[in-house]
Design a protein around this motif. Structure first.
Motif, PDB file in Angstrom:
ATOM      1  N   VAL A   3      -0.709   6.389 -45.617  1.00 11.49           N
ATOM      2  CA  VAL A   3      -0.067   7.111 -44.515  1.00 11.49           C
ATOM      3  C   VAL A   3      -0.062   8.610 -44.819  1.00 11.49           C
ATOM      4  O   VAL A   3      -0.351   9.429 -43.937  1.00 11.49           O
ATOM      5  N   VAL A   4       0.227   8.969 -46.050  1.00 12.50           N
ATOM      6  CA  VAL A   4       0.210  10.376 -46.449  1.00 12.50           C
ATOM      7  C   VAL A   4      -1.207  10.937 -46.321  1.00 12.50           C
ATOM      8  O   VAL A   4      -1.408  12.045 -45.812  1.00 12.50           O
ATOM      9  N   ALA A   5      -2.200  10.170 -46.762  1.00 16.76           N
ATOM     10  CA  ALA A   5      -3.588  10.620 -46.670  1.00 16.76           C
ATOM     11  C   ALA A   5      -3.999  10.815 -45.211  1.00 16.76           C
ATOM     12  O   ALA A   5      -4.666  11.804 -44.874  1.00 16.76           O
ATOM     13  N   ALA A   6      -3.602   9.903 -44.343  1.00 12.87           N
ATOM     14  CA  ALA A   6      -3.931  10.035 -42.925  1.00 12.87           C
ATOM     15  C   ALA A   6      -3.246  11.264 -42.324  1.00 12.87           C
ATOM     16  O   ALA A   6      -3.843  11.982 -41.518  1.00 12.87           O
ATOM     17  N   TYR A   7      -2.005  11.513 -42.718  1.00 13.84           N
ATOM     18  CA  TYR A   7      -1.288  12.694 -42.239  1.00 13.84           C
ATOM     19  C   TYR A   7      -2.024  13.966 -42.674  1.00 13.84           C
ATOM     20  O   TYR A   7      -2.213  14.888 -41.890  1.00 13.84           O
ATOM     21  N   LEU A   8      -2.435  14.006 -43.944  1.00 15.73           N
ATOM     22  CA  LEU A   8      -3.143  15.186 -44.448  1.00 15.73           C
ATOM     23  C   LEU A   8      -4.482  15.379 -43.735  1.00 15.73           C
ATOM     24  O   LEU A   8      -4.879  16.514 -43.443  1.00 15.73           O
ATOM     25  N   PRO A  18       0.941  16.905 -37.045  1.00 11.43           N
ATOM     26  CA  PRO A  18       0.404  15.625 -36.570  1.00 11.43           C
ATOM     27  C   PRO A  18       1.515  14.675 -36.113  1.00 11.43           C
ATOM     28  O   PRO A  18       2.603  14.655 -36.674  1.00 11.43           O
ATOM     29  N   THR A  19       1.211  13.891 -35.095  1.00 12.00           N
ATOM     30  CA  THR A  19       2.161  12.935 -34.553  1.00 12.00           C
ATOM     31  C   THR A  19       1.891  11.541 -35.115  1.00 12.00           C
ATOM     32  O   THR A  19       0.882  11.311 -35.793  1.00 12.00           O
ATOM     33  N   SER A  20       2.777  10.638 -34.772  1.00 15.82           N
ATOM     34  CA  SER A  20       2.618   9.249 -35.193  1.00 15.82           C
ATOM     35  C   SER A  20       1.315   8.674 -34.637  1.00 15.82           C
ATOM     36  O   SER A  20       0.607   7.943 -35.330  1.00 15.82           O
ATOM     37  N   ALA A  21       0.991   9.031 -33.401  1.00 16.35           N
ATOM     38  CA  ALA A  21      -0.247   8.549 -32.783  1.00 16.35           C
ATOM     39  C   ALA A  21      -1.476   9.053 -33.529  1.00 16.35           C
ATOM     40  O   ALA A  21      -2.460   8.314 -33.696  1.00 16.35           O
ATOM     41  N   ASP A  22      -1.436  10.298 -33.997  1.00 17.00           N
ATOM     42  CA  ASP A  22      -2.557  10.861 -34.756  1.00 17.00           C
ATOM     43  C   ASP A  22      -2.781  10.081 -36.055  1.00 17.00           C
ATOM     44  O   ASP A  22      -3.913   9.743 -36.410  1.00 17.00           O
ATOM     45  N   VAL A  23      -1.693   9.808 -36.753  1.00 21.02           N
ATOM     46  CA  VAL A  23      -1.777   9.077 -38.019  1.00 21.02           C
ATOM     47  C   VAL A  23      -2.283   7.657 -37.766  1.00 21.02           C
ATOM     48  O   VAL A  23      -3.165   7.163 -38.482  1.00 21.02           O
ATOM     49  N   GLU A  40       7.071   6.953 -39.484  1.00 25.40           N
ATOM     50  CA  GLU A  40       8.227   7.708 -39.002  1.00 25.40           C
ATOM     51  C   GLU A  40       8.995   8.352 -40.161  1.00 25.40           C
ATOM     52  O   GLU A  40       9.478   9.477 -40.043  1.00 25.40           O
ATOM     53  N   LEU A  41       9.107   7.646 -41.271  1.00 22.28           N
ATOM     54  CA  LEU A  41       9.787   8.203 -42.446  1.00 22.28           C
ATOM     55  C   LEU A  41       9.045   9.443 -42.946  1.00 22.28           C
ATOM     56  O   LEU A  41       9.657  10.480 -43.228  1.00 22.28           O
ATOM     57  N   LEU A  43       6.993  11.402 -41.237  1.00 20.78           N
ATOM     58  CA  LEU A  43       7.116  12.476 -40.251  1.00 20.78           C
ATOM     59  C   LEU A  43       8.497  13.111 -40.292  1.00 20.78           C
ATOM     60  O   LEU A  43       8.633  14.328 -40.129  1.00 20.78           O
ATOM     61  N   LYS A  44       9.518  12.307 -40.525  1.00 21.40           N
ATOM     62  CA  LYS A  44      10.875  12.842 -40.619  1.00 21.40           C
ATOM     63  C   LYS A  44      11.014  13.743 -41.849  1.00 21.40           C
ATOM     64  O   LYS A  44      11.627  14.799 -41.791  1.00 21.40           O
ATOM     65  N   GLU A  45      10.428  13.332 -42.959  1.00 13.78           N
ATOM     66  CA  GLU A  45      10.540  14.097 -44.204  1.00 13.78           C
ATOM     67  C   GLU A  45       9.772  15.410 -44.167  1.00 13.78           C
ATOM     68  O   GLU A  45      10.169  16.379 -44.805  1.00 13.78           O
ATOM     69  N   VAL A  46       8.661  15.463 -43.455  1.00 10.16           N
ATOM     70  CA  VAL A  46       7.842  16.674 -43.455  1.00 10.16           C
ATOM     71  C   VAL A  46       8.060  17.554 -42.230  1.00 10.16           C
ATOM     72  O   VAL A  46       7.490  18.635 -42.161  1.00 10.16           O
ATOM     73  N   SER A  47       8.887  17.110 -41.300  1.00  8.11           N
ATOM     74  CA  SER A  47       9.086  17.892 -40.073  1.00  8.11           C
ATOM     75  C   SER A  47       9.730  19.242 -40.405  1.00  8.11           C
ATOM     76  O   SER A  47      10.681  19.330 -41.168  1.00  8.11           O
ATOM     77  N   GLY A  48       9.148  20.276 -39.844  1.00  5.01           N
ATOM     78  CA  GLY A  48       9.665  21.625 -40.043  1.00  5.01           C
ATOM     79  C   GLY A  48       9.317  22.249 -41.381  1.00  5.01           C
ATOM     80  O   GLY A  48       9.777  23.340 -41.699  1.00  5.01           O
ATOM     81  N   LYS A  49       8.507  21.592 -42.167  1.00  5.34           N
ATOM     82  CA  LYS A  49       8.133  22.122 -43.483  1.00  5.34           C
ATOM     83  C   LYS A  49       6.662  22.513 -43.483  1.00  5.34           C
ATOM     84  O   LYS A  49       5.840  21.874 -42.829  1.00  5.34           O
ATOM     85  N   ASP A  50       6.338  23.531 -44.245  1.00  2.00           N
ATOM     86  CA  ASP A  50       4.970  23.984 -44.382  1.00  2.00           C
ATOM     87  C   ASP A  50       4.225  23.064 -45.344  1.00  2.00           C
ATOM     88  O   ASP A  50       4.700  22.778 -46.451  1.00  2.00           O
ATOM     89  N   LEU A  51       3.064  22.585 -44.913  1.00  2.00           N
ATOM     90  CA  LEU A  51       2.294  21.639 -45.715  1.00  2.00           C
ATOM     91  C   LEU A  51       1.868  22.243 -47.054  1.00  2.00           C
ATOM     92  O   LEU A  51       1.928  21.571 -48.089  1.00  2.00           O
TER      93      LEU A  51
END
Length: 113
Positions: A3-8, A18-23, A40-41, A43-51
């Protein structure tokens, strides 16, 4: 991790957040299934943070994790000659001690803190 790899991958494709649909789309394209709760976990943890800041913070935390190189270095001198059993016994003690320390599942830190 998938999930982390897909988000990246989604972030690298140019999406600022990225949204849940993108992942899900990325995971589905390679035949992986994932639970919505995991996505969702994340996305919640990384929301508003710089990658880039998250990656830098993760690198700092990983730098403190022992890599296990000490055992190989301790046993290397004994291969040279008549050093004998004393260095080997010392290396064996260090190896047992290291195994005990590595039994901690989360290694004492969270990826997103």
């Amino acid at each position: 991790m998938k999930v982390v790899a897909a988000y990246l991958l989604a972030a690298l494709s140019g999406k600022a957040s990225p949204t849940s649909a993108d992942v899900k789309q990325i995971l589905g394209s390679v035949g992986c299934e994932s639970e919505d709760s995991q996505i969702e976990l994340l996305l919640k943890e990384v929301s508003g943070k710089d990658l880039c800041e998250l990656i830098a913070a993760g690198r700092e935390k990983l730098a403190s994790v022992p890599s296990g190189g000490g055992v190989a270095m301790a046993s290397a001198p004994s291969a040279g000659g008549g050093g004998g059993a004393a260095p080997a016994a010392e290396a064996k003690k260090e190896e047992k001690k290291e195994e005990k320390e590595e039994s901690d599942d989360d290694m004492g830190f969270s990826l997103f803190e």
